[in-house]
Enzyme design. Structure first.
Site: not given
Length: 195
Positions: A171, A155
């Site tokens: 992440c 992301h």
């Protein structure tokens, strides 16, 4: 001996041209993207973590995403032995995820709900609506193993100055413009390898 800014710039240019690197233009963005990205700090100017077209070092099929956590680089494999290389921030050693999975979902300026394990570690974190203050940034690619959400994402970020570091809870963070570029290229069920 001090090289200076001009010498450093020349050295980087020679390094990049000698290695067969080719700049990749920014993708077109919507008015909302431009407005919200303007509210996020720019981050560091570090050529190592800029977006480049390079010779594919992965040997994977076109359309595959390969994240090299040690190098802090993500490769999107193109046809013809090429790849686009992006700088990323990766999971802190205690929280990193590795494996082979797929992208099951994509979202623009997604809402963020911190996982229970994160709330337990940091009780101050709260769900955040999509926008410039959201930790997921401009785009998110949701990583699934089979039909199970791993809770890990590739992301954008509201902290671009941390690209090149191991700082996340697992992440893979990218500059927002890079997250948009990758989002536009990734097909349904794209293979993801994180190593």
């Amino acid at each position: 001996m001090r090289i200076g800014i001009l010498g450093t710039t020349l050295a980087v240019a020679l390094f990049v041209s000698g290695c067969g690197f080719k700049g990749v233009p920014d993708p077109e963005v919507s008015a909302r993207d431009a407005e919200w990205m303007a509210q996020v700090p720019k981050g560091l100017d570090e050529p190592m973590y800029e977006r480049w077209e390079v010779k594919d070092p992965t040997g994977e099929e076109p359309g595959t995403i390969v994240v090299n956590t040690k190098e802090r680089l993500l490769y999107f494999v193109l046809p013809g032995g090429k790849a686009i290389r992006y700088g990323v921030a990766v999971g802190d050693e205690a929280y990193g995820w590795t494996g082979t999975a797929r992208i099951a979902r994509k979202a623009e300026w997604p809402n963020w709900t911190p996982p229970a394990s994160m709330v337990k570690r940091w009780p101050h974190v709260r769900p955040t609506k999509g926008g410039p203050g959201n930790p997921l940034g401009a785009r998110a690619l949701y990583i699934y193993e089979g039909d199970k959400d791993t809770l890990y994402r590739i992301h954008g970020t509201n902290e671009p100055e941390k690209i090149g570091q191991a700082v996340s809870s697992g992440c893979i963070r990218m500059r927002n413009i890079d997250a948009i570029d990758l989002y536009n290229r990734v097909g349904p069920n794209a293979k993801v390898i994180v190593k």
